[in-house]
Design an enzyme around this catalytic site. Structure first.
Site, PDB file in Angstrom:
ATOM      1  N   LYS A   1       0.826  -1.212   0.000  1.00 45.96           N
ATOM      2  CA  LYS A   1       0.000   0.000   0.000  1.00 45.96           C
ATOM      3  C   LYS A   1       0.856   1.254   0.000  1.00 45.96           C
ATOM      4  CE  LYS A   1      -2.679   2.693   3.333  1.00 45.96           C
ATOM      5  NZ  LYS A   1      -1.528   3.565   3.671  1.00 45.96           N
ATOM      6  N   ASN A   2       2.013   1.215   0.667  1.00 45.06           N
ATOM      7  CA  ASN A   2       2.865   2.402   0.762  1.00 45.06           C
ATOM      8  C   ASN A   2       3.778   2.579  -0.440  1.00 45.06           C
ATOM      9  OD1 ASN A   2       1.680   2.988   3.172  1.00 45.06           O
ATOM     10  ND2 ASN A   2       3.434   2.467   4.456  1.00 45.06           N
TER      11      ASN A   2
ATOM     12  N   CYS B   1      -5.575   8.527   7.957  1.00 41.23           N
ATOM     13  CA  CYS B   1      -5.866   8.035   9.303  1.00 41.23           C
ATOM     14  C   CYS B   1      -5.545   9.096  10.355  1.00 41.23           C
ATOM     15  CB  CYS B   1      -5.053   6.773   9.592  1.00 41.23           C
ATOM     16  SG  CYS B   1      -5.561   5.348   8.601  1.00 41.23           S
TER      17      CYS B   1
ATOM     18  N   VAL C   1       6.897   7.597  16.481  1.00 41.59           N
ATOM     19  CA  VAL C   1       6.635   8.086  15.118  1.00 41.59           C
ATOM     20  C   VAL C   1       5.361   8.921  15.052  1.00 41.59           C
ATOM     21  CG1 VAL C   1       6.289   7.404  12.712  1.00 41.59           C
ATOM     22  CG2 VAL C   1       7.885   6.118  14.153  1.00 41.59           C
TER      23      VAL C   1
ATOM     24  N   ARG D   1      -4.685  10.783   1.472  1.00 38.21           N
ATOM     25  CA  ARG D   1      -3.654  11.819   1.493  1.00 38.21           C
ATOM     26  C   ARG D   1      -2.773  11.775   0.250  1.00 38.21           C
ATOM     27  NH1 ARG D   1      -2.552  14.134   6.740  1.00 38.21           N
ATOM     28  NH2 ARG D   1      -4.005  13.308   8.268  1.00 38.21           N
TER      29      ARG D   1
ATOM     30  N   ASP E   1       3.656   0.887  12.002  1.00 31.42           N
ATOM     31  CA  ASP E   1       2.495   0.141  11.525  1.00 31.42           C
ATOM     32  C   ASP E   1       2.491  -1.306  12.004  1.00 31.42           C
ATOM     33  OD1 ASP E   1       1.169   2.165  10.062  1.00 31.42           O
ATOM     34  OD2 ASP E   1       2.584   1.957   8.430  1.00 31.42           O
TER      35      ASP E   1
END
Length: 448
Positions: free
Chosen positions: A28-29, A126, A338, A102, A316
């Site tokens: 996803k990133n 989020c 973070v 985003r 994450d």
């Protein structure tokens, strides 16, 4: 199976170990950012291993609004992106995407290069702490862009060709590093980015851009140097697998005393997680196709854990693992460095029977940037505790999946509200739950 809408409810009947095999596809990133990178090219690009998640659909829609043709490729999970006829999009159409992701902020550099202007609507994502978009706009100004704040978003212009610059980030932000990469590759001259993020997904984006004709060098001290070129072509690339999703399923196996083979998971990008998983008492076995994760029996062990940017323990990974730590013997300490608000999800775990106390101090190791700012960013988890089913409202992507894990590990039935949010980063998660033997149902329709 697709789940839509923020108010969707899933009934989870807990107490059954998750067992079986699931597959993770592209990260996803990385995937949405690689799709944006196709805007920079003068030729079509081909991207493989693409997951069917909401962020991908949002970017696909935005690309199509700007004249990019996006169609399925020859292989399953493959997209072909043709940016030959890039054009300005209607502001109202762009604004329809406001709040859904985003990712639109990363369109700035490519659109400034292709069209000389860009419009960016309000941004979602989020709610786990500050992700200041000011970093992005400050960077774009350094390249020579002008930015006008309007009621419906930000309007950007490049009066002349963007110019390379020297940038030092106050924190190795992944999003800002991506912004610099996507803007610098076609800027005039050399761009030097210090204190850059160096996550595997950043390296994979650099690989994409290099395939297109970019000149990018990474130093060992978090410095990235980009020499601008006049033109970029297309790329043919297979996205690296999603190490964050893989770790989520690994934590689910541990918390439910299960056994899950995650096809597509790779050792190299998960080494820090695997070390921690083993310290807690989890077992894993690696082969060429994936990684098997399981609970070997006996007691799980408490640990001290601190999140950090890569190559540290990823933020994450933290939330799903905390659910497993509620079943470990003793006191576990978690220091989140973070995102300052990422531990807020633990209040629901306490309602289910967990014993988790939050602190403003930096516990268990080094001091971080949140230590003097009154944020509850450290946790002490006391276990093991028996979890009971409850009504849960999903707060964010990883926290939401963590609630699913907790509900699956708990005794009794939980009602999990807002499961549509999980579609942002977990492909076909409902089908995967059923394949692993989870007893879940949408009200009025049994799934497993």
């Amino acid at each position: 199976m697709t789940v839509n809408g923020a108010e969707d409810v899933l009934l989870v009947h807990g107490g059954t170990p998750l067992e079986g095999e699931i597959r993770v596809r592209g990260a996803k990133n990385l995937v949405p950012k690689a799709m944006v990178a196709a805007l920079l090219g003068s030729e079509p690009s081909r991207l493989g291993n693409v997951p069917d998640i909401r962020d991908v659909r949002v970017v696909r829609g935005l690309l199509q609004l700007h004249g990019v043709t996006v169609r399925p490729g020859d292989e399953p999970g493959e997209l072909v992106l043709d940016p030959t006829h890039v054009e300005s999009a209607n502001v109202a159409d762009i604004d329809a995407h406001a709040g859904s992701s985003r990712i639109p902020i990363l369109f700035c550099g490519p659109l400034l290069h292709r069209l000389g202007h860009a419009f960016i609507p309000g941004l979602g994502g989020c709610d786990i702490g500050g992700r200041p978009i000011d970093f992005h706009f400050d960077v774009l100004r350094q390249f020579g862009a002008t930015i006008e704040k309007r009621a419906d978003g930000q309007y950007l212009e490049a009066p002349q060709r963007l110019r390379g610059t020297k940038i030092k980030l106050p924190y190795p932000s992944v999003g800002t590093t991506e912004q610099v990469l996507l803007t610098a590759v076609l800027a005039e001259g050399v761009t030097e980015l210090s204190n850059a993020a160096v996550e595997p997904e950043i390296e994979d984006l650099i690989c994409v851009l290099q395939k297109m004709g970019a000149i990018i060098a990474m130093d060992t001290d978090r410095t990235i140097r980009i020499t601008g070129v006049d033109k970029l072509g297309g790329y043919n690339h297979r996205a690296l697998p999603d190490r964050l999703e893989a770790a989520s399923w690994a934590s689910a196996a541990l918390a439910t005393e299960g056994n899950i083979y995650v096809r597509g998971a790779q050792q190299r990008s998960m080494m820090t997680f695997l070390n921690t998983y083993r310290k807690v008492g989890g077992a894993f076995e690696i082969d060429d196709q994936g990684i098997r994760f399981w609970h070997p029996g006996g007691q799980l062990k408490s640990i001290a854990l601190e999140t950090d940017v890569h190559p540290g323990f990823q933020t994450d990974w933290q939330q799903p693992l905390v659910v497993a730590l509620t079943q470990a013997t003793g006191l576990s300490i978690v220091h989140e460095t973070v995102y300052e608000s990422r531990l807020g999800f633990t209040s629901a775990l306490n309602q289910m029977g967990a014993h988790i106390q939050l602190y403003r101090e930096c516990l268990g190791g080094s001091h971080c940037r949140f230590g003097q700012r009154n944020f509850l960013h450290s946790a002490v988890v006391s276990g093991p505790t028996r979890l009971q089913g409850a009504d849960l409202v999903i707060p964010d992507l990883r926290g939401g999946f963590s609630y699913l894990i907790a509900a699956l590990a708990a005794q009794g039935t939980s009602r999990v509200h807002g499961i549509g949010l999980i579609n942002r980063g977990y492909e076909n998660f409902m089908d995967k739950l059923v394949e692993l033997g989870a007893k879940v149902e949408l009200p009025g329709k049994a799934l497993g």
